[in-house]
Design a protein around this motif. Sequence first.
Motif, PDB file in Angstrom:
ATOM      1  N   ASP A 192       0.641  -1.174   0.015  1.00  0.00           N
ATOM      2  CA  ASP A 192       0.039   0.096  -0.049  1.00  0.00           C
ATOM      3  C   ASP A 192       0.922   1.360  -0.104  1.00  0.00           C
ATOM      4  N   SER A 193       1.920   1.248   0.656  1.00  0.00           N
ATOM      5  CA  SER A 193       2.588   2.731   0.797  1.00  0.00           C
ATOM      6  C   SER A 193       4.208   2.069   0.952  1.00  0.00           C
ATOM      7  N   PRO A 194       5.276   2.975   1.013  1.00  0.00           N
ATOM      8  CA  PRO A 194       6.669   2.662   1.444  1.00  0.00           C
ATOM      9  C   PRO A 194       6.602   2.335   2.906  1.00  0.00           C
ATOM     10  N   PRO A 195       7.336   1.218   3.139  1.00  0.00           N
ATOM     11  CA  PRO A 195       7.183   0.588   4.497  1.00  0.00           C
ATOM     12  C   PRO A 195       7.714   1.582   5.787  1.00  0.00           C
ATOM     13  N   GLU A 196       8.094   2.586   5.387  1.00  0.00           N
ATOM     14  CA  GLU A 196       8.487   3.473   6.479  1.00  0.00           C
ATOM     15  C   GLU A 196       7.479   4.485   6.747  1.00  0.00           C
ATOM     16  N   ARG A 197       6.493   4.547   5.930  1.00  0.00           N
ATOM     17  CA  ARG A 197       5.231   5.624   6.177  1.00  0.00           C
ATOM     18  C   ARG A 197       4.071   4.620   6.742  1.00  0.00           C
ATOM     19  N   ASP A 198       3.191   5.466   7.319  1.00  0.00           N
ATOM     20  CA  ASP A 198       1.988   4.535   7.966  1.00  0.00           C
ATOM     21  C   ASP A 198       1.066   4.276   6.607  1.00  0.00           C
ATOM     22  N   VAL A 199       0.578   3.144   6.846  1.00  0.00           N
ATOM     23  CA  VAL A 199      -0.275   2.573   5.950  1.00  0.00           C
ATOM     24  C   VAL A 199      -1.851   2.563   6.569  1.00  0.00           C
ATOM     25  N   ILE A 200      -2.613   3.250   5.505  1.00  0.00           N
ATOM     26  CA  ILE A 200      -4.032   3.045   6.035  1.00  0.00           C
ATOM     27  C   ILE A 200      -4.851   1.791   5.524  1.00  0.00           C
ATOM     28  N   TRP A 201      -5.365   1.358   6.603  1.00  0.00           N
ATOM     29  CA  TRP A 201      -6.134  -0.012   6.468  1.00  0.00           C
ATOM     30  C   TRP A 201      -7.526   0.290   5.756  1.00  0.00           C
ATOM     31  N   THR A 202      -7.659  -0.551   4.652  1.00  0.00           N
ATOM     32  CA  THR A 202      -8.946  -0.249   4.015  1.00  0.00           C
ATOM     33  C   THR A 202      -9.486  -1.555   3.701  1.00  0.00           C
ATOM     34  N   GLU A 203     -10.682  -1.891   3.837  1.00  0.00           N
ATOM     35  CA  GLU A 203     -11.206  -3.257   3.391  1.00  0.00           C
ATOM     36  C   GLU A 203     -11.328  -3.461   1.787  1.00  0.00           C
ATOM     37  N   ALA A 204     -11.200  -2.100   1.068  1.00  0.00           N
ATOM     38  CA  ALA A 204     -11.007  -2.094  -0.518  1.00  0.00           C
ATOM     39  C   ALA A 204      -9.546  -2.544  -0.554  1.00  0.00           C
ATOM     40  N   GLY A 205      -8.751  -2.095   0.009  1.00  0.00           N
ATOM     41  CA  GLY A 205      -7.361  -2.387  -0.302  1.00  0.00           C
ATOM     42  C   GLY A 205      -7.257  -4.175  -0.015  1.00  0.00           C
ATOM     43  N   VAL A 206      -7.513  -4.482   1.006  1.00  0.00           N
ATOM     44  CA  VAL A 206      -7.282  -6.186   1.247  1.00  0.00           C
ATOM     45  C   VAL A 206      -8.230  -6.803   0.326  1.00  0.00           C
ATOM     46  N   ASP A 207      -9.234  -6.434  -0.122  1.00  0.00           N
ATOM     47  CA  ASP A 207     -10.260  -7.192  -1.205  1.00  0.00           C
ATOM     48  C   ASP A 207      -9.343  -7.031  -2.381  1.00  0.00           C
ATOM     49  N   GLY A 208      -8.529  -6.117  -2.828  1.00  0.00           N
ATOM     50  CA  GLY A 208      -7.767  -5.892  -4.136  1.00  0.00           C
ATOM     51  C   GLY A 208      -6.562  -6.787  -4.001  1.00  0.00           C
ATOM     52  N   ALA A 209      -6.195  -6.933  -2.966  1.00  0.00           N
ATOM     53  CA  ALA A 209      -4.850  -7.989  -2.830  1.00  0.00           C
ATOM     54  C   ALA A 209      -5.549  -9.475  -2.919  1.00  0.00           C
ATOM     55  N   HIS A 210      -6.657  -9.672  -2.457  1.00  0.00           N
ATOM     56  CA  HIS A 210      -7.372 -10.893  -2.579  1.00  0.00           C
ATOM     57  C   HIS A 210      -7.630 -11.106  -3.850  1.00  0.00           C
TER      58      HIS A 210
END
Length: 872
Positions: free
Chosen positions: A658-676
């Motif tokens: 979702d983002s560079p690992p040193e930055r915060d990542v915003i958890w979204t259901e859409a994001g994990v659905d996209g990975a799925h």
Amino acid sequence: MAIERYNPREAEPRWRKIWDERKLFEADNDDPRPKYYVLEMFPYPSGRIHIGHVRNYAMGDVIARYKRACGYNVLHPMGWDAFGMPAENAAMQNKVHPRDWTYQNIDIMRAQLKSMGLSLDWSREFATCDVDYYHHQQQLFLDFLEHDLVYRKQSKVNWDPVDQTVLANEQVVDGRGWRSGALVEQRELTQWFFKITDFSQELLEALNDLDQWPEKVRLMQKNWIGRSEGLHMGWQIVSETAPAGETVLEVYTTRPDTLFGASFMAIAADHPLAVKAAEDNADLAAFCDQCRRMGTSVAALETAEKQGFDTGIKVRHPFDPDWLLPVYVANFVLMDYGTGAIFGCPSGDQRDLDFANKYGLPVTAVVMPDDADAATFQITEEAYVGDGVMINSRFLDGMSPGDAFDEVANRLESIELDGKPQARRETNYRLRDWGISRQRYWGCPIPVIHCDSCGVVPVPRSDLPVELPDDIDFEKPGNPLDRHPSWRSVACPKCGADARRETDTMDTFVDSSWYFARFTAPKSPEPTEAAAADSWLPVDQYIGGIEHAILHLLYSRFFTRAMRIAGHVGIKEPFKGLFTQGMVVHETYKGDEGWLMPADVRVEETEGDRRAYRLDNGDEVTIGSIEKMSKSKKNVVDPDDIIDSCGADAARFFMLSDSPPERDVIWTEAGVDGAHRFVQRVWRLLGEAAPALKSAHAAPAKQGEAAEISKAAHKALKAVGEDLDKLAFNKAIARMHELVNTLAAPLSSVAGGRADAATLAAVRDAVDILIRIMAPMTPHLCEECNTLLGGNSLIAQSQWPQFDKELVVDDQITLPVQINGKKRGDLTIARDADQVAVETAVLELAVVQAALNGNAPRKIIVVPQRIVNVVL
């Protein structure tokens, strides 16, 4: 042909069982391959892992799997930072023993971590509350004691009179105990300390060599150590204002150049001068008591309202005997810093300025910017802290602050006060020795005995470990060890007389300051096995939160040096590479009755308008800010829910993409659905082509249309390896997406039987590359895909493939095209094109033809493989 959807709930446990049965991730200390030690900061067993854990451990696991594939002998262990107050609080609240609560939580969290498919060496697992672990920690304490790295002294602490325990600065909130709410007192208690200040300069200088640490972390440690060059100077106390016997007030200052801007002196409430002055002044004594209830942290001092009490004592200015300055007791001065006394120069320090403005003290500007006018320059609400030129400072006027520093130092060093030089140059450090005493049960017992005749006596090594008693009582506040009926009583090892065990236990930071060394040989009868420790250490890649950038890392650096002196390790620095990952954040939701869990909320979006509703009754709720996941705001997501629904691979993939690992990542259901969906897409594409690919020979193509497939695959292979070496996980995943997009059409051709032999071979080669570069991120999926394609070996044991150098060299280059020096377009042309070919091609560009308008150019300047400039 159609293929069933990938079922992670069936596949993932199966592959984890196979990895475990074959003990694939157990490191061998005798393995001759080059070593690589990757370690994430180990967790506190609070009860359940959270999404932040998923991100943290997924990062470490990707590196461990990648380095293992690259031929390294990888050590990737796991343990538990298991002592501490939460277990005692749980014991009091739930009527359960801290040990039972802790180990139950460990069992739950271990199962959760295993469900993530982490390539951890569980054979090396330990918890810091294991008797075996703290036995060796007690050995280290005795070794440090023998080498004069431990001592005992009286020290000021935050004391909760209700809970009857010492509180850390962070546990004092608005002057009250975080749990009891009682007004905190500052008490003098006899405490144990580690001599970390013996290493102040060494710890500071060694930061320069930690070039694989984030610069911000090195800077934070540098500031915490706080080396300063200053002047230790005496101020003569006006005798008629002084308490009996007081003649000189000692001050350490880093800014003696600002002496002519001084308007007051400030001393700590516990300064000897304040204590004496308060003996005959009840109001001053009350003010000092009030100061003692403040927290002692820097943050508490900086944020608290600045308050002072004029003692009536006055001092003489060192360069003007008629210039008298008042002495205040101030709540922002502590005895632990410098001499416990300062001189206030309001124009050059914001804290001093706020204090001076509050109490009507004079403010004289003594440093101004080089371009300012001394006649008009003044300070009112904001101090000037920059460099510049001295003003209003008599013989210092016109000098730079640095030259003024030397001039003041030279003059005062030659003046005597009470028979000694009035000042001396001195190097000071902000760093203080590490107080490790904690008045609580659930910690590592300090292995000493107190005898009325012999004093402090170390517990004989043959009597270690000093184990915590099981039968304890949490019904009363305070340390249960103090009131245990038998555990505290013991015979003196020297004289045999009745004596008392030390009832303080060690700060839990001690537990985490050497665990990385214990992992190298966790069954060793000594704290370390020196050969194993020196073979594995330093940790090649350490991963954890920025919140541990100072204390944990600094203490670990000290501990490694102390262990080196004691003969347990041969290194000085514990962590070669350090990575501090960002946090996982989520929207907050609030209804009439308070915060709501994301799982209890439905979010709808219509033309950019987002609204949230409760699932149980449909009531609309307020969508709040995006914040760090926390139980208090209930904006947490249970990793088990994600793993159950989408699989561990999808959760890992999203957290890293979702983002560079040193930055915060915003958890979204859409994001994990996209990975799925991506996981399912890869499975479908490979599954449909699998019958044809099973028997295909993998071979990259270097000519024809199939060469484009091979070029894409080998370029991705090269780039992903470079990204993983730099921990650029999100970039690596972006390249995987690109490769899958490139392979989609060829895979469809293979599945439909339309691919020629060269294409079939190139696609098989590309697919093998895809599976291997995705394996560190999605290990279960890649094992399953490999089996689907007829693979007989485990991907977890496969080597990282080698890219073909010919296929990763671009045969085309894009040159920026300028017209009269301004960029107007780009030209893509063969890398080896000669000047004539470049000139001919650039004249065919529409943007150039439009600019020429039928005319010939005056000149075409070609910088080979760099740029083209058309001069009209």
